[in-house]
Write an enzyme that holds these catalytic residues in place. Structure first.
Site, short mmCIF file in Angstrom:
data_model
loop_
_atom_site.label_atom_id
_atom_site.label_comp_id
_atom_site.label_asym_id
_atom_site.label_seq_id
_atom_site.Cartn_x
_atom_site.Cartn_y
_atom_site.Cartn_z
CB SER A 116 34.37 36.49 51.50
OG SER A 116 34.28 37.51 50.33
CE1 TYR A 140 34.46 39.97 54.41
CE2 TYR A 140 34.29 40.28 52.15
CZ TYR A 140 33.97 39.79 52.90
OH TYR A 140 33.19 38.81 53.32
CE LYS A 144 35.34 37.73 56.32
NZ LYS A 144 34.92 36.80 57.14
CG PHE A 168 31.90 33.33 44.43
CD1 PHE A 168 31.98 33.03 44.55
CD2 PHE A 168 32.02 34.58 43.66
CE1 PHE A 168 33.94 32.63 44.12
CE2 PHE A 168 32.74 34.88 42.69
CZ PHE A 168 34.07 33.42 43.30
CG ASN A 169 27.55 38.48 45.56
OD1 ASN A 169 28.72 37.93 44.89
ND2 ASN A 169 27.05 39.80 45.17
NE ARG A 281 28.53 49.06 45.81
CZ ARG A 281 28.13 47.65 46.58
NH1 ARG A 281 27.17 48.26 47.29
NH2 ARG A 281 28.44 46.54 45.91
#
Ligand code: UFG
Length: 326
Positions: A116, A140, A144, A168-169, A281
């Protein structure tokens, strides 16, 4: 090749399984269905319902004389990893190490790892290339990175060839329309946008519009899952044919803001998507864009399906089919 795909019923894994079967590879799926969906399992694959942390399940899978392993079975909610790191340590680290040990024990040479962009943390420069310092900002991302480091050791000590693919996303659904089971309890932007569009949610909450970006919302590099899938197959060919490891970013090289994503979704579904701006966030970097030049140079891969129109159009059959069922 005989290929084991852990998490082969999950969001990304199920796409790769379909494409592997299309290329006439013999696929065995190991999935515990904690997040995977039975309707996304390719009927051409053999299914073992089990867990990478369970020796019996691993022995069953490796007993089938596997030649290559694709590993997708892991938790991915970055926010949750900060409140429940034990859950992520157990599955993403312990589970993967137990799988890697089985790979060595059963003399399997090739391992493709679902890594990731989270291994990098907040960018020091853009676009992010593979030489960028790795400072994960959430647990997270650390899980990875920890596995990437172990892969390097296992490669040196046990002669495994591996690919670590830093997504990426990831977004969108199969461009061929074969995968129709939507993700369970998504937290990522695109599935939440689509759940709102089809009435499963009242509104999309946008986390902050006071970032230093043109419209104030965060920018990300959205990459279509069908493009990701293609990269996995090319990565497998590369590590086998070149007998080398491969560590590459998978992104498009350009980014879109949250508001741009909402606008593109509205155009695709031809209706307004209810949204509200709320506070930031925690842990959201303002801008994440990949350089994927290395993937282009080494495996001749480039995103083909990652324009926003294709991304949202590919999600419509999944979300609107399910809406009609309710
Ligand atoms: N967002 C909202 N509202 C939502 C969900 C997301 O405004 O309901 C915003 C986020 O604040 C962020 C952007 O949309 O600005 C993208 O958020 P996602 O949760 O979809 O994705 P992230 O960028 O946080 O993380 C994703 C994956 C990680 C991966 C990372 C790499 O979930 O696993 O991309 O860029 F590491």
């Amino acid at each position: 090749m005989k290929v084991l795909v852990t998490g082969g019923a999950g969001y990304i894994g199920s796409h790769i399984v379909h494409d592997l079967c299309d290329q006439a590879h013999e696929v065995i799926i190991l999935d515990n269905f904690s997040l995977g969906r039975r309707e996304n399992v390719d009927p051409r694959a053999q299914l073992i319902e089990g867990d990478v942390r369970n020796m019996e399940d691993l022995n069953k899978a490796f007993g089938m004389r596997v030649e290559v392993v694709f590993h997708f079975a892991a938790w991915k909610a970055a926010g949750e990893s900060m409140t429940n790191p034990m859950k992520f340590a157990n599955n993403n680290i312990c589970g993967t190490l137990s799988l890697l040990n089985a790979v060595v024990e059963h003399n399997v040479n090739y391992f493709i790892f679902s890594s990731s962009a989270a291994v990098y943390g907040s960018p020091q420069y853009l676009p992010i290339d593979e030489k960028h310092p790795k400072n994960p900002e959430n647990y997270y991302g650390y899980t990875k990175l920890a596995i990437e480091e172990n892969l390097e050791w296992y490669s040196k000590l046990k002669n495994i060839r591996y690919a670590a693919l830093r997504y990426f996303n990831a977004t969108g659904y199969d461009v061929k329309g074969r995968i129709l089971g939507m993700e369970n309890n998504p937290t990522n932007l695109c599935p939440v946008v689509m759940e709102t569009a089809c009435g499963m949610r009242e509104k999309l909450l946008i986390f902050g519009n006071d970032y230093n970006t043109p419209d104030g919302t965060c920018i990300r590099d959205y990459i279509h899952v069908s493009d990701l899938s293609e990269a996995h197959l090319l990565a497998m060919d590369y590590i086998i044919e070149e007998n080398k490891n491969l560590i590459v970013n998978l992104g498009t090289g350009s980014g879109n803001s949250v508001l741009e994503m909402v606008e593109a979704a509205q155009e695709a579904v031809e209706k307004k998507i209810n949204h509200q701006i709320i506070g930031r966030r925690p842990g959201d970097p303002e801008n994440l864009i990949a350089s994927s030049e290395l993937a282009f140079n080494l495996i001749n891969w480039k995103a083909k399906h990652s324009d926003l129109k294709t991304i949202f159009k590919s999600m419509i059959p999944v979300y609107f089919k399910n809406m009609n069922k309710r």
